[in-house]
Design a protein around this motif. Structure first.
Motif, PDB file in Angstrom:
ATOM      1  N   LYS A 171      56.055  43.933   4.075  1.00 47.67           N
ATOM      2  CA  LYS A 171      56.723  42.652   3.807  1.00 47.67           C
ATOM      3  C   LYS A 171      58.037  42.552   4.575  1.00 47.67           C
ATOM      4  O   LYS A 171      58.386  41.486   5.090  1.00 47.67           O
ATOM      5  CB  LYS A 171      56.982  42.516   2.310  1.00 47.67           C
ATOM      6  N   GLN A 208      57.189  41.996   8.201  1.00 46.91           N
ATOM      7  CA  GLN A 208      56.288  40.868   8.419  1.00 46.91           C
ATOM      8  C   GLN A 208      55.138  41.222   9.363  1.00 46.91           C
ATOM      9  O   GLN A 208      54.950  40.645  10.425  1.00 46.91           O
ATOM     10  CB  GLN A 208      57.074  39.671   8.977  1.00 46.91           C
ATOM     11  N   VAL A 209      54.328  42.173   8.897  1.00 49.83           N
ATOM     12  CA  VAL A 209      53.241  42.679   9.744  1.00 49.83           C
ATOM     13  C   VAL A 209      52.048  41.730   9.784  1.00 49.83           C
ATOM     14  O   VAL A 209      51.098  41.961  10.548  1.00 49.83           O
ATOM     15  CB  VAL A 209      52.785  44.063   9.255  1.00 49.83           C
ATOM     16  N   GLY A 210      52.040  40.707   8.959  1.00 48.48           N
ATOM     17  CA  GLY A 210      50.935  39.756   8.979  1.00 48.48           C
ATOM     18  C   GLY A 210      50.409  39.504   7.580  1.00 48.48           C
ATOM     19  O   GLY A 210      50.321  40.433   6.779  1.00 48.48           O
ATOM     20  N   PRO A 211      50.051  38.263   7.264  1.00 47.90           N
ATOM     21  CA  PRO A 211      49.616  37.917   5.908  1.00 47.90           C
ATOM     22  C   PRO A 211      48.326  38.615   5.473  1.00 47.90           C
ATOM     23  O   PRO A 211      48.157  38.935   4.298  1.00 47.90           O
ATOM     24  CB  PRO A 211      49.434  36.399   5.969  1.00 47.90           C
ATOM     25  N   THR A 212      47.417  38.864   6.403  1.00 47.31           N
ATOM     26  CA  THR A 212      46.143  39.490   6.029  1.00 47.31           C
ATOM     27  C   THR A 212      46.358  40.913   5.534  1.00 47.31           C
ATOM     28  O   THR A 212      45.848  41.308   4.472  1.00 47.31           O
ATOM     29  CB  THR A 212      45.182  39.497   7.229  1.00 47.31           C
ATOM     30  N   LEU A 213      47.129  41.709   6.302  1.00 43.52           N
ATOM     31  CA  LEU A 213      47.382  43.094   5.911  1.00 43.52           C
ATOM     32  C   LEU A 213      48.197  43.156   4.619  1.00 43.52           C
ATOM     33  O   LEU A 213      47.929  43.978   3.733  1.00 43.52           O
ATOM     34  CB  LEU A 213      48.108  43.835   7.038  1.00 43.52           C
ATOM     35  N   GLN A 230      51.319  48.666  15.306  1.00 43.40           N
ATOM     36  CA  GLN A 230      49.985  49.249  15.498  1.00 43.40           C
ATOM     37  C   GLN A 230      49.994  50.756  15.259  1.00 43.40           C
ATOM     38  O   GLN A 230      49.070  51.306  14.643  1.00 43.40           O
ATOM     39  CB  GLN A 230      49.479  48.931  16.917  1.00 43.40           C
TER      40      GLN A 230
END
Length: 323
Positions: free
Chosen positions: A55, A58-63, A4
Motif C-alpha cells: 500500500k 502503490q504496487v497496484g490494485p490487483t496485488l 518486480q
C-alpha cells in the motif's frame, strides 16, 4: 524499491500461506502439524507486513487486493481458531476438569459439609428440646408467621419471580465467595459461615417440624437446595484449600503452596457458578410455584442431586489417540 524483484522474493511466502489456508479450509485446523501451525502464524505476520508495504509503494490494485484477501483469510483462521480452542478448553473443563478437581479435593469438601451438618444437628437438637432456642437464630417475624399463622414465607416470591431469582443468585454467589475469601482468615471465617448457615437451616427445620409444616417446607427447599447446598460446600472447600496453603504449606514454600492450592480453589469456584445460577432460577420459578405438586418438587430435587453426584464421580476415559 524494485517492485518486480520484491514480488519475486516474497511470492513464495504468499503461495505457501495460500496452500496452508486451503488445507485448513478443506480439512480443518486439526489437519495441520504443529510446525505448520507455527508457520501459519509466522507467514500471517509476514504477509501483513507485505500488505502494508504494498500500500505504501502503490504496487497496484490487483496485488493489494490479493494480499488483502490472503491476510483476511489468515486472520480468520488464526483468531477464530484461537477462540474455538478457548471454548473447547471451557467445554473440556466442565466435562472432565471440574469432576476431577472435586475428586482430588474430596477431603476438604467433606470437612466443609461436615461443619454445616454439625451446625444443623446442634440447632435442630436444641430447638426440638427447647423451642425458645429458635428465637436466638431465626428472625422473629418468620417465627410468628410459622407458629401463629401456620404459613410459610415462600409466597412472597410469587409475582416477582425474575427479580427474586436475580436477587437469590446474587445472594448465593455472595455467600459462596465470602466462604472462599474466608480462607484468607486461616479458614476461621469459612468455618464460621458454614457452621452458622447449618445452625440456621437446623433451627428453621425444627421450627417447621414443630408446627407440622415440614413437608411443604422441604418440598420448597429440595429442588434448588440439591444444587445450592453442594455449591456452598464446594465454596467452603475452596476457602479451606487457601487456609491449608497459609497454615500448612508442607513441602512447598508458602507462596508456591498458595499458587498450587489457590489454583484448585479457583477451579472449584469456576465450577460452582453455573450450579448457583441454575439453583437461583429453580428457587425463583419452580420451588415456590403452587401449581407444581410437592411430590414432583421432591422428584426434581432427587433427580438433580443424583445427576450432580454421578457427574462429580465420573472419570475421563483416556483413548489411545490422547496418549
Amino acid at each position: 524499491m524494485n517492485i518486480q524483484r520484491w514480488i519475486g522474493r516474497r511470492e513464495a511466502n504468499w503461495k505457501r500461506l495460500d496452500a496452508i489456508l486451503q488445507k485448513i479450509e478443506k480439512r480443518g485446523l486439526k489437519s495441520l502439524a504443529s510446525s505448520e501451525i507455527h508457520e501459519l502464524a509466522s507467514l500471517y505476520r509476514s504477509v501483513s507486513a507485505d500488505l502494508a508495504r504494498a500500500k505504501t509503494h502503490q504496487v497496484g490494485p490487483t496485488l493489494i487486493r490479493e494480499l488483502q484477501q490472503l491476510t483476511s483469510r489468515s486472520y480468520s483462521q488464526v483468531y477464530q481458531g484461537s477462540r474455538r480452542q478457548e471454548w473447547q478448553a471451557v467445554t473440556e473443563f466442565y466435562l472432565w476438569g471440574f469432576p476431577g478437581v472435586v475428586q482430588q479435593t474430596w477431603g476438604y469438601i467433606a470437612v466443609s459439609t461436615g461443619m454445616f451438618v454439625l451446625g444443623a444437628l446442634i440447632a435442630w437438637w436444641y430447638a426440638w428440646q427447647d423451642p425458645t432456642f429458635i428465637s436466638l437464630i431465626v428472625p422473629e417475624d418468620l417465627i410468628k408467621m410459622v407458629r401463629d399463622e401456620h404459613q410459610l414465607w415462600m409466597g412472597s416470591i410469587l409475582g416477582v419471580e425474575p427479580l427474586a431469582s436475580s436477587n437469590i443468585m446474587i445472594n448465593n454467589i455472595k455467600v459462596s465467595f465470602n466462604a472462599v475469601a474466608g480462607g484468607m482468615t486461616a479458614g476461621i471465617l469459612t468455618l464460621y459461615l458454614l457452621f452458622y448457615n447449618g445452625l440456621l437451616i437446623g433451627a428453621i427445620g425444627a421450627l417447621v417440624g414443630l408446627n407440622n409444616l415440614a413437608y411443604p417446607f422441604w418440598a420448597f427447599v429440595f429442588p434448588h437446595g440439591s444444587l445450592e447446598l453442594p455449591a456452598i460446600f464446594l465454596a467452603g472447600a475452596s476457602g479451606l484449600l487457601i487456609a491449608r496453603a497459609l497454615l500448612f504449606p508442607g513441602q512447598y514454600r508458602r507462596v508456591d503452596a498458595l499458587k498450587y492450592y489457590g489454583f484448585q480453589a479457583a477451579q472449584l469456584v469456576f465450577g460452582i457458578v453455573p450450579l448457583l445460577v441454575i439453583a437461583g432460577i429453580i428457587e425463583g420459578f419452580i420451588s415456590p410455584n403452587p401449581l407444581i405438586p410437592n411430590p414432583l418438587k421432591y422428584l426434581i430435587g432427587m433427580i438433580l442431586l443424583t445427576f450432580l453426584i454421578r457427574y462429580c464421580s465420573q472419570t475421563k476415559i483416556v483413548k489411545s489417540t490422547d496418549l
